[in-house]
Design a protein around this motif. Structure first.
Motif, PDB file in Angstrom:
ATOM      1  N   LYS A 389     -17.107  26.675  25.595  1.00  0.00           N
ATOM      2  CA  LYS A 389     -17.580  25.631  25.577  1.00  0.00           C
ATOM      3  C   LYS A 389     -16.409  24.653  25.083  1.00  0.00           C
ATOM      4  N   ILE A 390     -17.115  23.568  25.688  1.00  0.00           N
ATOM      5  CA  ILE A 390     -15.272  22.963  25.932  1.00  0.00           C
ATOM      6  C   ILE A 390     -15.915  21.014  25.310  1.00  0.00           C
ATOM      7  N   GLN A 391     -15.640  20.825  24.283  1.00  0.00           N
ATOM      8  CA  GLN A 391     -16.697  19.171  24.499  1.00  0.00           C
ATOM      9  C   GLN A 391     -15.146  18.141  23.466  1.00  0.00           C
ATOM     10  N   PHE A 392     -15.306  17.006  23.992  1.00  0.00           N
ATOM     11  CA  PHE A 392     -14.156  16.279  23.992  1.00  0.00           C
ATOM     12  C   PHE A 392     -15.364  14.973  23.428  1.00  0.00           C
ATOM     13  N   ALA A 393     -14.015  14.636  22.543  1.00  0.00           N
ATOM     14  CA  ALA A 393     -14.675  13.440  21.431  1.00  0.00           C
ATOM     15  C   ALA A 393     -14.904  11.837  22.584  1.00  0.00           C
ATOM     16  N   THR A 394     -15.996  11.220  22.385  1.00  0.00           N
ATOM     17  CA  THR A 394     -15.957  10.795  23.849  1.00  0.00           C
ATOM     18  C   THR A 394     -17.063   9.012  23.099  1.00  0.00           C
ATOM     19  N   PRO A 395     -17.664   8.143  23.292  1.00  0.00           N
ATOM     20  CA  PRO A 395     -17.849   6.922  22.334  1.00  0.00           C
ATOM     21  C   PRO A 395     -19.035   7.342  22.944  1.00  0.00           C
ATOM     22  N   PRO A 396     -19.658   6.604  21.965  1.00  0.00           N
ATOM     23  CA  PRO A 396     -21.494   6.364  22.089  1.00  0.00           C
ATOM     24  C   PRO A 396     -22.024   5.991  23.402  1.00  0.00           C
ATOM     25  N   MET A 397     -22.831   6.928  24.274  1.00  0.00           N
ATOM     26  CA  MET A 397     -23.488   6.487  25.626  1.00  0.00           C
ATOM     27  C   MET A 397     -24.126   5.141  25.164  1.00  0.00           C
ATOM     28  N   ASP A 398     -24.790   4.539  24.487  1.00  0.00           N
ATOM     29  CA  ASP A 398     -25.020   3.496  24.520  1.00  0.00           C
ATOM     30  C   ASP A 398     -24.191   2.750  23.951  1.00  0.00           C
ATOM     31  N   ASP A 399     -23.097   2.624  23.903  1.00  0.00           N
ATOM     32  CA  ASP A 399     -22.422   1.688  24.160  1.00  0.00           C
ATOM     33  C   ASP A 399     -22.026   0.613  25.361  1.00  0.00           C
ATOM     34  N   PRO A 400     -21.996  -1.157  25.473  1.00  0.00           N
ATOM     35  CA  PRO A 400     -22.579  -2.030  26.180  1.00  0.00           C
ATOM     36  C   PRO A 400     -21.554  -1.793  27.237  1.00  0.00           C
ATOM     37  N   VAL A 401     -20.075  -1.591  26.731  1.00  0.00           N
ATOM     38  CA  VAL A 401     -19.363  -1.339  27.569  1.00  0.00           C
ATOM     39  C   VAL A 401     -19.506  -0.475  28.938  1.00  0.00           C
ATOM     40  N   LEU A 402     -20.388   0.674  28.206  1.00  0.00           N
ATOM     41  CA  LEU A 402     -20.646   1.803  29.490  1.00  0.00           C
ATOM     42  C   LEU A 402     -22.076   2.178  30.009  1.00  0.00           C
ATOM     43  N   GLN A 403     -22.898   0.852  29.102  1.00  0.00           N
ATOM     44  CA  GLN A 403     -24.069   0.393  29.125  1.00  0.00           C
ATOM     45  C   GLN A 403     -23.735  -0.472  30.838  1.00  0.00           C
ATOM     46  N   LYS A 404     -22.998  -0.905  31.337  1.00  0.00           N
ATOM     47  CA  LYS A 404     -22.418  -1.631  32.456  1.00  0.00           C
ATOM     48  C   LYS A 404     -22.658  -0.711  33.269  1.00  0.00           C
ATOM     49  N   SER A 405     -21.757   0.311  33.646  1.00  0.00           N
ATOM     50  CA  SER A 405     -21.331   1.423  35.241  1.00  0.00           C
ATOM     51  C   SER A 405     -21.695   2.113  35.327  1.00  0.00           C
ATOM     52  N   ARG A 406     -21.869   3.303  33.517  1.00  0.00           N
ATOM     53  CA  ARG A 406     -22.460   4.043  32.793  1.00  0.00           C
ATOM     54  C   ARG A 406     -21.298   5.205  33.679  1.00  0.00           C
ATOM     55  N   PRO A 407     -20.514   5.323  34.106  1.00  0.00           N
ATOM     56  CA  PRO A 407     -19.536   5.924  34.647  1.00  0.00           C
ATOM     57  C   PRO A 407     -19.232   7.263  34.172  1.00  0.00           C
ATOM     58  N   ASN A 549     -11.953   4.600  34.305  1.00  0.00           N
ATOM     59  CA  ASN A 549     -10.733   5.155  33.493  1.00  0.00           C
ATOM     60  C   ASN A 549     -10.499   5.688  32.402  1.00  0.00           C
ATOM     61  N   ALA A 550     -10.446   4.536  31.698  1.00  0.00           N
ATOM     62  CA  ALA A 550     -10.962   4.713  30.504  1.00  0.00           C
ATOM     63  C   ALA A 550     -11.756   5.925  29.388  1.00  0.00           C
ATOM     64  N   PHE A 551     -12.991   6.080  29.989  1.00  0.00           N
ATOM     65  CA  PHE A 551     -13.162   7.848  29.965  1.00  0.00           C
ATOM     66  C   PHE A 551     -13.113   8.348  29.749  1.00  0.00           C
ATOM     67  N   LEU A 552     -12.601   8.582  31.377  1.00  0.00           N
ATOM     68  CA  LEU A 552     -11.377   9.778  31.522  1.00  0.00           C
ATOM     69  C   LEU A 552     -10.537   9.856  31.163  1.00  0.00           C
ATOM     70  N   GLU A 553      -9.866   8.947  29.964  1.00  0.00           N
ATOM     71  CA  GLU A 553      -8.681   9.236  29.334  1.00  0.00           C
ATOM     72  C   GLU A 553      -9.509  10.790  27.932  1.00  0.00           C
ATOM     73  N   ARG A 554     -10.764  10.014  27.957  1.00  0.00           N
ATOM     74  CA  ARG A 554     -10.347  11.054  26.658  1.00  0.00           C
ATOM     75  C   ARG A 554     -10.261  12.498  27.071  1.00  0.00           C
ATOM     76  N   PHE A 555     -10.306  13.195  27.981  1.00  0.00           N
ATOM     77  CA  PHE A 555     -10.613  14.581  28.903  1.00  0.00           C
ATOM     78  C   PHE A 555      -9.101  15.493  28.606  1.00  0.00           C
ATOM     79  N   THR A 556      -8.668  15.579  27.455  1.00  0.00           N
ATOM     80  CA  THR A 556      -6.991  15.934  27.356  1.00  0.00           C
ATOM     81  C   THR A 556      -7.370  17.638  26.728  1.00  0.00           C
ATOM     82  N   PRO A 557      -6.821  17.812  26.942  1.00  0.00           N
ATOM     83  CA  PRO A 557      -7.097  18.872  25.718  1.00  0.00           C
ATOM     84  C   PRO A 557      -6.513  19.170  24.062  1.00  0.00           C
ATOM     85  N   GLU A 558      -5.891  18.001  23.758  1.00  0.00           N
ATOM     86  CA  GLU A 558      -5.356  16.890  22.489  1.00  0.00           C
ATOM     87  C   GLU A 558      -7.101  16.488  21.644  1.00  0.00           C
ATOM     88  N   ASN A 559      -7.942  16.612  22.877  1.00  0.00           N
ATOM     89  CA  ASN A 559      -8.936  15.390  22.090  1.00  0.00           C
ATOM     90  C   ASN A 559     -10.164  16.149  22.250  1.00  0.00           C
TER      91      ASN A 559
END
Length: 675
Positions: A389-407, A549-559
């Motif tokens: 399992k690989i788990q990345f720390a990301t914003p909540p999925m109901d963040d209004p910015v994510l809700q708009k386009s749901r990348p 891209n801002a969401f994808l930037e969380r997909f790093t080994p440090e995170n």
């Protein structure tokens, strides 16, 4: 020719199902039922939560809970006139956006005491069903959702204990078994679950109601008893000891479950100042630490969280909307008024892109920060398991910015794709992988963990470093494409939008109880207009490359956190092995090495076998039906006659016969083949 077209529609729906499976793939822990669940029917399945929930029967969510980014849901309320009881209709039947074949009527109301409720009438649906079925027998259901869970515990397990005691008598109905007995009279059942930030209570009955202008006797009585849970619970101290023992038994049973052990382990390694670390189930010891059953704490909990502004109700009944509304006003209208501000709609002013991230519980104590991330952990399971399992720390999925386009939907779709050239296909061909899932493994109002979970073969576990190398190359390829070819990712995104729209257009009604449990929670979405409650989970904006891209930037080994769950591991007694204190998982951990961090952050080479999938050329746009080929529109009586007509024998053989019948009743672009 008919057969070809019918089979094509069948193929289309199979493809939709496959894409839906990609969208919903998550690491899916088991939810354990309570010893206090009761039912006059067989055990049922409900949508799975992102993490185990405590209490009564709760199996697999998530139904897609409606989310959207439209205008404020209270828009236009002031212009609506309350009735004589002070109830305001927020959205009525003629305003609701719903699937084409949905004959139910919907209404959202706000009672005088500020309780919002969704009312669903199946009276019209009943009249259109197959006459071979008992048209007067229909399932009726209700659910109350409260935004309070074990994150709000003042004692470990308090929210769970509250849920248990609520079933054991009220001032109006003091007998412990009264509620259960009444539901059983109508072949019904009741249940509940306690989650991280929520608690949900629900019931279902089967009734016979010949008068749609009056609520059925079964639903009237059930709602009256159900409402008393929230109006005047007894919290009988004489029953507390038994429930404490029941909760302790739940906890001890969970210690033999790898799902619970894994969930508790994740909590144990999180920031202990964040409520995610709370011991949600609780046990006898934690709940009796005051020296007696915490009845006083329960009453404080009720005063704080069990208020009308923090509750949402959903009811499905066979009566008319007006009859159901009248019953709800007379039963739930007795609750005291409250006007507390929304609990979860806070903003982190220091978050540059995602305003909800760490806004609820504080950015100073994130559940998973630098001290928890960038780690490699190995866990010994009880059952034979080989999972990476690989788990990345990301914003909540109901963040209004994510809700708009749901990348996150299109990214999950690509990460978990099984087409030629995908990570899944390559690892599978190498004999390293049996399954791969991706999506939000944990999702709260404050943060989420986006996970990629791979079930490995014995060979795959031996070569897990190679698996990780290919995984981060796959992520790098998706990132590169998103940055350099956003128009291609936009096309994948548009495919999913089109499929979601089609799914909604032809969506069929499901189980009323499942619907109520999801809808009562969805009523908390203040970014959606009330009349869009059913459709918002199926609609979202065009692809936004900046947010993606801002969401994808969380997909790093440090995170990220890497977790290896391997039954081949052994605790040799060396100091590096630790034991999680509550559920007993054996584990060890170390930092991801600098060499791996560098290699995975920017892979020097991407395996030439990896490439993104081709665009889906099978997504349909023509939904015309073969039954309309002659251009004749049938009347209701003619359609009913056609429905009763037997199928036509097309072909016979020594041991088989083929029959065919064109459906002229349901008028949906799908077919069914029975062998």
């Amino acid at each position: 020719m008919n057969t070809i077209k019918i089979m094509w529609w069948a193929s289309f729906f199979l493809r939709l199902s496959a894409v839906q499976a990609f969208l919903t793939k998550t690491a899916s822990p088991l939810v354990v039922g309570s010893s206090h669940s009761f039912s006059a029917t067989n055990a049922r399945k409900l949508p799975m939560r992102q993490a185990p929930a405590f209490g009564r029967l709760r199996m697999a969510d998530c139904v897609a809970v409606p989310e959207t980014n439209t205008t404020d849901s209270t828009e236009g309320i002031a212009s609506r006139t309350p009735n004589e009881r002070g109830t305001v209709i927020l959205a009525d039947a003629d305003e609701f956006i719903k699937p084409d074949r949905d004959t139910r009527d919907y209404r959202i109301v706000k009672l005088k005491n500020n309780l919002q409720a969704l009312i669903v009438s199946t009276a019209k649906a009943a009249s259109s069903d197959d006459e071979d079925e008992d048209e007067s027998a229909r399932v009726e259901a209700a659910s109350m959702h409260i935004q309070a869970g074990h994150f709000d515990d003042t004692l470990p397990g308090l929210a769970h204990f509250y849920e248990h005691l609520l079933f054991l008598g009220t001032e109006k109905y003091p007998e412990e078994e009264e509620y259960e007995r009444f539901l059983s009279r109508y072949g019904g059942f009741g249940n509940a679950y306690t989650d991280m930030e929520d608690t949900n209570y629900y019931f279902s009955i089967t009734t016979e109601n010949s008068n749609p202008e009056k609520t059925s006797e079964g639903l009237e009585g059930s709602l009256d008893r159900f409402a008393q849970f929230f109006i005047s619970p007894l919290f009988n101290p004489d029953m507390a000891e038994r429930e404490l023992r029941a909760i302790d038994s739940e906890y001890r049973n969970g210690k033999t479950s790898d799902a619970w052990r894994s969930y508790s382990f994740l909590k144990s390694i999180s920031n202990q100042k964040n409520p995610f670390s709370n011991f949600g189930c609780g046990n006898y010891e934690t709940l009796m630490q005051l020296g007696k059953p915490p009845i006083g704490e329960l009453k404080k909990f009720r005063e704080t969280y069990y208020t009308t502004s923090n509750m949402r109700l959903a009811v499905v009944g066979t009566s008319s909307l007006d009859a159901l509304q009248d019953t709800i006003e007379r039963t739930f209208g007795q609750l005291a008024y409250s006007d507390d501000p929304p609990r979860r709609e806070k903003v982190n002013m220091n978050s540059p892109i995602f305003p909800r991230e760490h806004a609820v519980y504080g950015a100073e104590n994130p559940a998973f920060g630098p001290e928890q991330l960038g780690k490699y952990r190995e866990v010994i399971p009880l059952m034979e398991t080989r999972t990476l399992k690989i788990q990345f720390a990301t914003p909540p999925m109901d963040d209004p910015v994510l809700q708009k386009s749901r990348p996150h939907r299109v990214l999950s779709h690509l990460l978990g794709h099984e087409s030629p050239g995908s990570l899944h296909q390559i690892l599978n061909d190498m004999g390293l992988l049996t399954s791969l899932t991706s999506g939000a493994a944990i999702d709260t109002s404050d943060f989420s963990l986006f996970g990629i979970s791979m079930s490995l073969t014995p060979k795959g576990m031996q070569e897990k470093e190679k698996v990780l190398d290919l995984l981060f190359q796959w992520i790098a390829l998706i990132k590169k494409t998103a940055f350099e070819e956003p128009e291609l990712v936009s096309k994948y995104h548009d495919e999913l939008r089109q499929i979601a729209t089609t799914n909604f257009k032809f969506r069929e009604n499901g189980d009323p109880t499942d619907f109520c449990t999801s809808a009562s929670e969805a009523l908390f979405d203040t970014t959606a207009k009330p009349n869009e409650l059913l459709s918002t989970g199926s609609t979202y904006d065009p692809y936004d490359p900046v947010i993606a891209n801002a969401f994808l930037e969380r997909f790093t080994p440090e995170n990220c956190m890497i977790m290896v769950v391997d039954s081949g591991l052994e605790n040799d007694g060396s100091p590096e092995w630790k034991v999680e204190p509550l559920y007993g998982a054996n584990y060890r951990e170390h930092e991801i090495t600098e060499a791996d961090l560098k290699k995975w952050e920017n892979p020097d080479l991407i395996d030439s076998r990896l490439h993104l999938p081709e665009l889906n050329k099978y997504i349909p746009t023509d939904f015309s039906l073969r039954c309309d080929d002659d251009g004749i529109v049938l009347s209701d009586s003619e359609r009913e006659k056609a429905r009763k007509a037997p199928p036509t024998l097309l072909e016979t053989g020594p041991n088989w016969r083929i029959y065919h019948k064109t459906d002229r009743s349901w008028r949906g672009p799908k077919t069914m083949i029975k062998l």
